[in-house]
Motif scaffolding. Structure first.
Motif, PDB file in Angstrom:
ATOM      1  N   ARG A   1       0.835  -1.200   0.000  1.00 27.02           N
ATOM      2  CA  ARG A   1       0.000   0.000   0.000  1.00 27.02           C
ATOM      3  C   ARG A   1       0.865   1.244   0.000  1.00 27.02           C
ATOM      4  O   ARG A   1       1.881   1.296   0.667  1.00 27.02           O
ATOM      5  CB  ARG A   1      -0.892   0.044   1.242  1.00 27.02           C
ATOM      6  CG  ARG A   1      -1.896  -1.066   1.282  1.00 27.02           C
ATOM      7  CD  ARG A   1      -2.784  -0.939   2.520  1.00 27.02           C
ATOM      8  NE  ARG A   1      -3.677  -2.079   2.604  1.00 27.02           N
ATOM      9  CZ  ARG A   1      -4.804  -2.208   1.926  1.00 27.02           C
ATOM     10  NH1 ARG A   1      -5.189  -1.249   1.121  1.00 27.02           N
ATOM     11  NH2 ARG A   1      -5.557  -3.274   2.034  1.00 27.02           N
ATOM     12  N   PHE A   2       0.423   2.242  -0.755  1.00 30.08           N
ATOM     13  CA  PHE A   2       0.989   3.581  -0.702  1.00 30.08           C
ATOM     14  C   PHE A   2      -0.090   4.477  -0.109  1.00 30.08           C
ATOM     15  O   PHE A   2      -1.190   4.542  -0.644  1.00 30.08           O
ATOM     16  CB  PHE A   2       1.422   4.072  -2.084  1.00 30.08           C
ATOM     17  CG  PHE A   2       2.694   3.436  -2.547  1.00 30.08           C
ATOM     18  CD1 PHE A   2       3.925   4.025  -2.261  1.00 30.08           C
ATOM     19  CD2 PHE A   2       2.679   2.237  -3.240  1.00 30.08           C
ATOM     20  CE1 PHE A   2       5.103   3.427  -2.668  1.00 30.08           C
ATOM     21  CE2 PHE A   2       3.844   1.643  -3.651  1.00 30.08           C
ATOM     22  CZ  PHE A   2       5.068   2.238  -3.360  1.00 30.08           C
ATOM     23  N   VAL A   3       0.231   5.107   1.009  1.00 29.01           N
ATOM     24  CA  VAL A   3      -0.723   5.931   1.739  1.00 29.01           C
ATOM     25  C   VAL A   3      -0.144   7.340   1.841  1.00 29.01           C
ATOM     26  O   VAL A   3       0.982   7.511   2.305  1.00 29.01           O
ATOM     27  CB  VAL A   3      -0.990   5.358   3.148  1.00 29.01           C
ATOM     28  CG1 VAL A   3      -2.011   6.205   3.893  1.00 29.01           C
ATOM     29  CG2 VAL A   3      -1.446   3.900   3.057  1.00 29.01           C
ATOM     30  N   SER A   4      -0.914   8.345   1.428  1.00 33.95           N
ATOM     31  CA  SER A   4      -0.398   9.716   1.430  1.00 33.95           C
ATOM     32  C   SER A   4      -0.212  10.233   2.844  1.00 33.95           C
ATOM     33  O   SER A   4      -0.936   9.864   3.755  1.00 33.95           O
ATOM     34  CB  SER A   4      -1.333  10.650   0.670  1.00 33.95           C
ATOM     35  OG  SER A   4      -2.563  10.777   1.354  1.00 33.95           O
ATOM     36  N   ARG A   5       0.793  11.073   3.005  1.00 35.54           N
ATOM     37  CA  ARG A   5       0.965  11.818   4.247  1.00 35.54           C
ATOM     38  C   ARG A   5       0.857  13.312   3.989  1.00 35.54           C
ATOM     39  O   ARG A   5       0.644  14.083   4.895  1.00 35.54           O
ATOM     40  CB  ARG A   5       2.280  11.471   4.923  1.00 35.54           C
ATOM     41  CG  ARG A   5       3.496  11.869   4.128  1.00 35.54           C
ATOM     42  CD  ARG A   5       4.760  11.644   4.953  1.00 35.54           C
ATOM     43  NE  ARG A   5       5.894  12.065   4.194  1.00 35.54           N
ATOM     44  CZ  ARG A   5       6.722  11.263   3.557  1.00 35.54           C
ATOM     45  NH1 ARG A   5       6.545   9.972   3.610  1.00 35.54           N
ATOM     46  NH2 ARG A   5       7.724  11.746   2.883  1.00 35.54           N
ATOM     47  N   SER A   6       1.028  13.716   2.736  1.00 39.16           N
ATOM     48  CA  SER A   6       0.841  15.115   2.367  1.00 39.16           C
ATOM     49  C   SER A   6       0.712  15.206   0.859  1.00 39.16           C
ATOM     50  O   SER A   6       1.127  14.310   0.139  1.00 39.16           O
ATOM     51  CB  SER A   6       2.017  15.969   2.852  1.00 39.16           C
ATOM     52  OG  SER A   6       3.197  15.615   2.166  1.00 39.16           O
ATOM     53  N   VAL A   7       0.127  16.294   0.421  1.00 36.48           N
ATOM     54  CA  VAL A   7       0.016  16.570  -1.008  1.00 36.48           C
ATOM     55  C   VAL A   7       0.495  17.991  -1.212  1.00 36.48           C
ATOM     56  O   VAL A   7       0.151  18.891  -0.457  1.00 36.48           O
ATOM     57  CB  VAL A   7      -1.432  16.407  -1.502  1.00 36.48           C
ATOM     58  CG1 VAL A   7      -1.571  16.855  -2.948  1.00 36.48           C
ATOM     59  CG2 VAL A   7      -1.882  14.974  -1.347  1.00 36.48           C
ATOM     60  N   ARG A   8       1.327  18.172  -2.206  1.00 38.27           N
ATOM     61  CA  ARG A   8       1.832  19.505  -2.507  1.00 38.27           C
ATOM     62  C   ARG A   8       1.849  19.680  -4.017  1.00 38.27           C
ATOM     63  O   ARG A   8       1.979  18.712  -4.758  1.00 38.27           O
ATOM     64  CB  ARG A   8       3.222  19.716  -1.920  1.00 38.27           C
ATOM     65  CG  ARG A   8       4.243  18.731  -2.452  1.00 38.27           C
ATOM     66  CD  ARG A   8       5.576  18.872  -1.741  1.00 38.27           C
ATOM     67  NE  ARG A   8       6.491  17.854  -2.195  1.00 38.27           N
ATOM     68  CZ  ARG A   8       7.233  17.942  -3.290  1.00 38.27           C
ATOM     69  NH1 ARG A   8       7.194  19.013  -4.034  1.00 38.27           N
ATOM     70  NH2 ARG A   8       8.022  16.965  -3.651  1.00 38.27           N
TER      71      ARG A   8
END
Length: 143
Positions: free
Chosen positions: A101-108
Protein backbone atom coordinates in the motif's frame (compact mmCIF):
# COMPACT_ATOMS: atom_id res chain seq x y z
CA UNK A 1 -4.69 28.36 -20.45
CA UNK A 2 -7.62 27.39 -22.63
CA UNK A 3 -11.17 27.90 -21.49
CA UNK A 4 -12.29 24.59 -19.91
CA UNK A 5 -15.25 24.37 -22.30
CA UNK A 6 -12.88 24.43 -25.29
CA UNK A 7 -10.19 22.13 -23.82
CA UNK A 8 -9.50 18.78 -25.43
CA UNK A 9 -11.12 15.79 -23.70
CA UNK A 10 -8.83 14.59 -20.94
CA UNK A 11 -6.76 17.80 -20.86
CA UNK A 12 -5.71 18.59 -17.27
CA UNK A 13 -7.84 21.40 -15.89
CA UNK A 14 -8.02 21.62 -12.08
CA UNK A 15 -11.09 23.85 -12.37
CA UNK A 16 -13.06 20.80 -13.54
CA UNK A 17 -12.22 18.68 -10.47
CA UNK A 18 -15.12 18.34 -8.06
CA UNK A 19 -14.53 17.64 -4.36
CA UNK A 20 -15.18 14.05 -3.33
CA UNK A 21 -13.78 10.55 -3.14
CA UNK A 22 -12.71 8.85 -6.36
CA UNK A 23 -11.74 5.25 -7.05
CA UNK A 24 -8.48 4.52 -8.84
CA UNK A 25 -8.90 2.96 -12.27
CA UNK A 26 -6.46 -0.01 -12.31
CA UNK A 27 -6.07 0.37 -16.08
CA UNK A 28 -4.89 3.97 -15.78
CA UNK A 29 -3.14 4.22 -12.39
CA UNK A 30 0.51 3.51 -11.67
CA UNK A 31 2.87 4.05 -8.76
CA UNK A 32 6.16 5.17 -10.31
CA UNK A 33 9.39 5.75 -8.37
CA UNK A 34 13.07 6.60 -8.78
CA UNK A 35 15.92 6.16 -6.34
CA UNK A 36 19.56 7.06 -6.20
CA UNK A 37 21.55 3.83 -6.07
CA UNK A 38 24.64 4.55 -3.93
CA UNK A 39 25.37 7.74 -5.87
CA UNK A 40 26.29 5.83 -9.04
CA UNK A 41 23.03 5.45 -10.88
CA UNK A 42 19.33 6.14 -10.74
CA UNK A 43 17.02 3.15 -10.78
CA UNK A 44 13.34 3.49 -11.52
CA UNK A 45 10.37 1.22 -11.39
CA UNK A 46 6.63 0.98 -11.44
CA UNK A 47 3.70 -0.87 -9.92
CA UNK A 48 0.26 -1.07 -11.44
CA UNK A 49 -2.59 -0.30 -9.06
CA UNK A 50 -5.05 -3.03 -8.04
CA UNK A 51 -7.35 -0.55 -6.34
CA UNK A 52 -7.32 2.66 -4.39
CA UNK A 53 -9.04 5.88 -3.53
CA UNK A 54 -8.30 9.57 -3.50
CA UNK A 55 -10.33 12.04 -1.49
CA UNK A 56 -9.76 15.53 -2.83
CA UNK A 57 -10.96 19.08 -2.36
CA UNK A 58 -9.27 21.20 -5.05
CA UNK A 59 -9.66 24.29 -2.87
CA UNK A 60 -7.78 22.59 0.02
CA UNK A 61 -5.00 20.31 -1.29
CA UNK A 62 -3.66 19.77 2.24
CA UNK A 63 -6.79 17.74 3.06
CA UNK A 64 -6.23 15.30 0.17
CA UNK A 65 -5.95 11.63 1.14
CA UNK A 66 -4.58 8.94 -1.15
CA UNK A 67 -4.33 5.16 -0.72
CA UNK A 68 -3.27 2.85 -3.53
CA UNK A 69 -3.13 -0.96 -3.27
CA UNK A 70 -0.46 -2.56 -5.47
CA UNK A 71 0.28 -6.10 -6.62
CA UNK A 72 3.89 -6.51 -5.45
CA UNK A 73 4.60 -9.25 -8.02
CA UNK A 74 3.69 -6.74 -10.75
CA UNK A 75 6.79 -4.66 -10.01
CA UNK A 76 8.82 -3.64 -13.03
CA UNK A 77 12.24 -1.99 -12.76
CA UNK A 78 14.93 -0.73 -15.12
CA UNK A 79 17.29 -3.50 -14.00
CA UNK A 80 16.17 -7.13 -14.09
CA UNK A 81 18.60 -8.03 -11.29
CA UNK A 82 17.30 -5.21 -9.08
CA UNK A 83 13.72 -6.19 -9.90
CA UNK A 84 14.43 -9.75 -8.73
CA UNK A 85 16.04 -8.44 -5.54
CA UNK A 86 13.01 -6.26 -4.74
CA UNK A 87 10.59 -9.14 -5.33
CA UNK A 88 12.64 -11.46 -3.08
CA UNK A 89 12.44 -12.31 0.62
CA UNK A 90 14.85 -9.53 1.57
CA UNK A 91 12.48 -6.80 0.44
CA UNK A 92 8.87 -7.24 -0.75
CA UNK A 93 8.74 -11.04 -0.34
CA UNK A 94 5.99 -11.22 -2.96
CA UNK A 95 5.23 -14.87 -2.24
CA UNK A 96 4.27 -14.10 1.34
CA UNK A 97 3.04 -10.50 0.88
CA UNK A 98 1.27 -10.20 -2.49
CA UNK A 99 -0.07 -6.69 -1.77
CA UNK A 100 1.48 -3.40 -0.72
CA UNK A 101 0.00 0.00 0.00
CA UNK A 102 0.99 3.58 -0.70
CA UNK A 103 -0.72 5.93 1.74
CA UNK A 104 -0.40 9.72 1.43
CA UNK A 105 0.97 11.82 4.25
CA UNK A 106 0.84 15.12 2.37
CA UNK A 107 0.02 16.57 -1.01
CA UNK A 108 1.83 19.51 -2.51
CA UNK A 109 1.72 21.19 -5.90
CA UNK A 110 4.63 19.93 -8.05
CA UNK A 111 3.27 20.77 -11.46
CA UNK A 112 -0.08 19.30 -12.47
CA UNK A 113 -0.24 16.92 -9.45
CA UNK A 114 2.01 15.43 -6.81
CA UNK A 115 1.83 13.35 -3.64
CA UNK A 116 4.31 12.22 -1.04
CA UNK A 117 3.38 8.81 0.32
CA UNK A 118 4.42 6.29 2.94
CA UNK A 119 4.92 2.77 1.66
CA UNK A 120 3.52 -0.06 3.76
CA UNK A 121 5.68 -3.13 3.41
CA UNK A 122 4.56 -6.38 5.00
CA UNK A 123 1.54 -4.54 6.44
CA UNK A 124 3.51 -1.91 8.39
CA UNK A 125 5.10 1.43 7.47
CA UNK A 126 8.47 0.92 5.76
CA UNK A 127 10.96 2.54 8.14
CA UNK A 128 14.09 0.91 6.66
CA UNK A 129 16.83 3.42 5.99
CA UNK A 130 14.95 6.44 7.30
CA UNK A 131 17.31 7.00 10.23
CA UNK A 132 20.47 7.04 8.13
CA UNK A 133 19.37 8.30 4.72
CA UNK A 134 16.38 10.48 5.46
CA UNK A 135 12.73 9.80 4.69
CA UNK A 136 11.80 7.76 1.66
CA UNK A 137 9.64 9.88 -0.61
CA UNK A 138 7.55 8.52 -3.41
CA UNK A 139 5.79 10.82 -5.78
CA UNK A 140 2.72 9.96 -7.72
CA UNK A 141 0.85 11.37 -10.65
CA UNK A 142 -2.75 11.43 -11.67
CA UNK A 143 -5.20 8.86 -10.33
Amino acid sequence: MQDSQNALPGAPDPRRVLPGQYNADPNHTQVTWKLNHMGFSTLSGQFGAKSGTITVDPTDLASTELEIVIDTAGLTATSQMFQGHLRGKGFFDVGKFPEGRFVSRSVRQTGPTGAEADHRRHGAPDEAGQRDRGPRRRTGRQL
